[in-house]
Design an enzyme around this catalytic site. Sequence first.
Site, short mmCIF file in Angstrom:
data_model
loop_
_atom_site.label_atom_id
_atom_site.label_comp_id
_atom_site.label_asym_id
_atom_site.label_seq_id
_atom_site.Cartn_x
_atom_site.Cartn_y
_atom_site.Cartn_z
N ASP A 72 21.07 9.62 26.72
CA ASP A 72 20.80 8.76 27.88
C ASP A 72 20.11 9.55 28.99
O ASP A 72 19.17 9.07 29.63
CB ASP A 72 22.08 8.07 28.38
N ASP B 294 14.10 6.27 17.23
CA ASP B 294 13.42 4.97 17.19
C ASP B 294 13.24 4.44 18.62
O ASP B 294 12.15 4.00 19.01
CB ASP B 294 14.30 4.00 16.36
N TYR C 13 20.96 3.77 10.56
CA TYR C 13 20.14 2.95 9.66
C TYR C 13 20.44 3.27 8.20
O TYR C 13 19.60 3.10 7.32
CB TYR C 13 18.65 3.16 9.94
N LYS D 164 24.40 12.89 21.25
CA LYS D 164 25.40 12.26 22.11
C LYS D 164 26.76 12.79 21.65
O LYS D 164 27.71 12.03 21.40
CB LYS D 164 25.29 10.73 21.99
N ASP E 152 9.53 4.60 21.53
CA ASP E 152 8.86 3.45 22.17
C ASP E 152 8.73 3.70 23.67
O ASP E 152 7.74 3.32 24.29
CB ASP E 152 9.65 2.16 21.93
#
Length: 339
Positions: free
Chosen positions: A203, A227, A123, A170, A231
């Site tokens: 993941d 982010d 971002y 990652k 959620d």
Amino acid sequence: MSKRIAVIRGDGIGPEIVDATLEVLNYLEVPLEYVFIDAGLARWKREGVPISEKDLEIIEKCDAVLKGPIATPVDRKGYRSVNVLLRRFLDLYANIRFFKSNPLSPVKNLDIVFFRENTEGLYSGVELRPLPGIAISLRVITEHASRRILLRAFKYAVENSRKKVTVVHKANILRETCGLFLETAEEIARDFPQIEVEYSIVDATAYKLIRNPDNFDVIVTTNMFGDILTDEIAALVGSIGLVPACNLGDKYAMFEAVHGAAFDIAGKGIANPIGLMLSAAYMLRYLGFRREADRLENAIWRVLSLGNVLTPDLGGTSTTRELIREVINFLVSDSGHCL
Ligand code: NAI
């Protein structure tokens, strides 16, 4: 002494939940002075700017920001995210999100504090289309930003008697960007031998969060991973409408719920204001009003425990207004006053 709060009501359900939260704060009799800032998509549509330089100057002079969600639509060319702008402008590098099971949660015993780097990563805002059919978003990771978010997470763990920090990355694929984040984490972890450290690929983390959520304690990661994962964890708590957050830097602080503008329910009077009310409790604690923060959290906890007055996202049929009346009833009964 009174504290000045910049209040941004925001877009979609923002005004409904911000007004509800201010009404509840009123009953706590905390010396707060509000400065209202009009910012977001609605202002951009009216005036062509989502926030002005003058607003930013006012915000800088306040003791904290209390913010409703601000929309960043996919299809508006020329509109830049006010959320990203504020985080960058105030250098609010730590987005801290709190996930705790309540009596209604589908997953019990969840108690996760999540540290998401808030200023860079995917971002960073560096994007281009150098040739037709090719698009590039630059993922910028710096040692400086990694170090300060990691330090904040580890210090939080120590100061709050937490046992474990999970560093999410990652680095097996993103060898440079996540590699740097991971190297920095390994270096910082050496200074906190009392904390158990776990390194977890993003993941696999998404899977483990569903399979064994109570194995997590403090989690720290880069911007976009944070982010998305937060959620997911919100669903384990029962509703994204329940989750509070703070955005902290070294000088400034902004408090907002985790969820967005929820246009699908805006104007219906059924938005869940609890995420923002709990964020306001964190703001009160940040400003030194600990007792009032505890009172607010206890009142919310009692509403959730009783389960009689719940908004539709929690399986109930109550409105935002009915829910805040219930919170206020508990606040008032707890202070010995009568309504
Ligand atoms: P969203 O979080 O607004 O909504 C996702 C789902 O959760 C919807 O079904 C919505 O009705 C429900 N929901 C969210 N908050 C709720 C609440 N308090 N009570 C009851 N139900 C609630 O996510 P979405 O739709 O992706 O985003 C909408 C807009 O919000 C976008 O423009 C996005 O950019 C913006 N946004 C802003 C954020 C912020 O200001 N920090 C954070 C996330 C999104």
